[in-house]
Write an enzyme that holds these catalytic residues in place. Structure first.
Site, PDB file in Angstrom:
ATOM      1  N   HIS A  18       0.839  -1.166   0.072  1.00  0.00           N
ATOM      2  CA  HIS A  18      -0.147  -0.077  -0.052  1.00  0.00           C
ATOM      3  C   HIS A  18       0.848   1.423   0.135  1.00  0.00           C
ATOM      4  CE1 HIS A  18      -3.824  -2.318   1.668  1.00  0.00           C
ATOM      5  NE2 HIS A  18      -3.689  -2.346   0.422  1.00  0.00           N
ATOM      6  N   HIS A  41      -7.567  -7.896  -8.294  1.00  0.00           N
ATOM      7  CA  HIS A  41      -8.090  -8.891  -7.300  1.00  0.00           C
ATOM      8  C   HIS A  41      -8.349  -7.988  -6.053  1.00  0.00           C
ATOM      9  CE1 HIS A  41      -5.821 -11.618 -10.119  1.00  0.00           C
ATOM     10  NE2 HIS A  41      -6.410 -12.429  -9.620  1.00  0.00           N
ATOM     11  N   SER A 100      -6.782  -2.037  -0.838  1.00  0.00           N
ATOM     12  CA  SER A 100      -6.198  -1.281  -1.942  1.00  0.00           C
ATOM     13  C   SER A 100      -7.190  -0.378  -2.589  1.00  0.00           C
ATOM     14  CB  SER A 100      -5.472  -1.816  -2.938  1.00  0.00           C
ATOM     15  OG  SER A 100      -6.173  -3.239  -3.457  1.00  0.00           O
ATOM     16  N   GLU A 118     -13.420  -8.525  -8.641  1.00  0.00           N
ATOM     17  CA  GLU A 118     -13.515  -9.472  -7.593  1.00  0.00           C
ATOM     18  C   GLU A 118     -14.415 -10.758  -7.943  1.00  0.00           C
ATOM     19  OE1 GLU A 118     -12.810 -11.865  -4.603  1.00  0.00           O
ATOM     20  OE2 GLU A 118     -11.562  -9.995  -4.756  1.00  0.00           O
ATOM     21  N   GLY A 144     -10.445 -11.409 -12.490  1.00  0.00           N
ATOM     22  CA  GLY A 144      -9.576 -10.399 -12.880  1.00  0.00           C
ATOM     23  C   GLY A 144      -8.471 -10.334 -13.959  1.00  0.00           C
ATOM     24  N   ASP A 164      -2.694  -8.363  -7.675  1.00  0.00           N
ATOM     25  CA  ASP A 164      -2.564  -8.744  -6.377  1.00  0.00           C
ATOM     26  C   ASP A 164      -3.226  -9.971  -6.216  1.00  0.00           C
ATOM     27  OD1 ASP A 164      -1.747  -9.028  -4.055  1.00  0.00           O
ATOM     28  OD2 ASP A 164      -3.244  -7.319  -3.219  1.00  0.00           O
TER      29      ASP A 164
END
Length: 250
Positions: A18, A41, A100, A118, A144, A164
């Site tokens: 982050h 993701h 995020s 997602e 994704g 991610d």
């Protein structure tokens, strides 16, 4: 997919990822032209550190909690910590932690746009609640990886994509995500050459990490025409491999 990020929210790898994300978004904001943020993701976007999952692992103690207790921080990390504090205004303890998507939303301007993916229905429903009322963001309940073809290039050609994946436990699960990231990268850089990409990966098996990094760099340079000085690897180690579930991340 059985992975739930709530067990790991706010851990050292989250904090590291982050902080990098904050730095890149702040860099994009140096120009007035609006930009796109794409998260492949996304998870649920917001996590409770007093929830049963987070309390069971207590990983935030060696992550965001250590930063909150620090007396001095680099300016970029300070920005990130202040964003986390803003979600907990009026509380004596840290209860809310941003994923995020929410973190990006706190930094983005009115003219910027976000695309969030997602696959897990329960997590996606929670993500829609987190982002409810924010017209800058579109939430997609879809894979994704597969969505990259449909989403790229975005209408706003400047921007950032965060990849991610869950890297579920087990060698086969990790290898699958490494392979998928390479496949996505090969297609993405051809469709969206002006984008900035973050490929997050865990450090559990150095052979696997080195193989992925080498294959990704070779593909981007040789097939994508990306100059080598446009590639950056950043890793954070907290222990030796084998001494815990996660030695590092980058």
């Amino acid at each position: 997919m059985n992975y739930r990020h709530a067990f790991h929210a706010g851990n050292f790898a989250d904090v590291f990822k982050h902080t990098v994300l904050v730095g890149l978004i702040e860099s994009l904001k140096l120009k007035k032209t609006p930009f796109s943020y794409i998260d492949t993701h996304s998870g649920r976007g917001r996590y409770r550190l007093d929830g049963s999952e987070a309390m069971r692992t207590a990983e935030a103690a060696d992550g965001i909690q250590r930063l909150l207790a620090a007396s001095r921080l680099p300016s970029l990390v300070h920005v990130y910590v202040n964003l986390v504090r803003s979600l907990n205004a009026g509380r004596e303890e840290l209860l809310e932690y941003p994923g995020s998507p929410l973190l990006a939303s706190l930094l983005m301007r009115d003219e910027d746009r976000g695309l969030l993916c997602e696959l897990n229905p329960e997590e996606c429903a929670a993500l829609r609640v987190t982002m409810q009322g924010d017209a800058r963001f579109a939430v997609h309940e879809r894979d994704g990886y597969a969505a990259c073809k449909a989403l790229l290039p975005p209408k706003l050609r400047r921007g950032l994509m965060l990849i991610d994946p869950p890297f579920e436990a087990g060698t086969s699960g990790r290898k699958l995500d490494f392979d998928w990231m390479l496949a996505v990268a090969a297609k993405a850089v051809k469709r969206w050459q002006s984008g900035t990409y973050i490929f997050w990966r865990p450090i559990k098996d150095m052979d696997a990490v080195a193989a992925f990094d080498g294959a990704l760099a070779s593909m981007l340079i040789e097939q994508g025409g990306i100059p080598a000085d446009k590639l950056l690897v950043v890793d954070l180690w907290v222990r030796a491999i084998g001494q815990g579930s996660l030695a590092g991340a980058g």
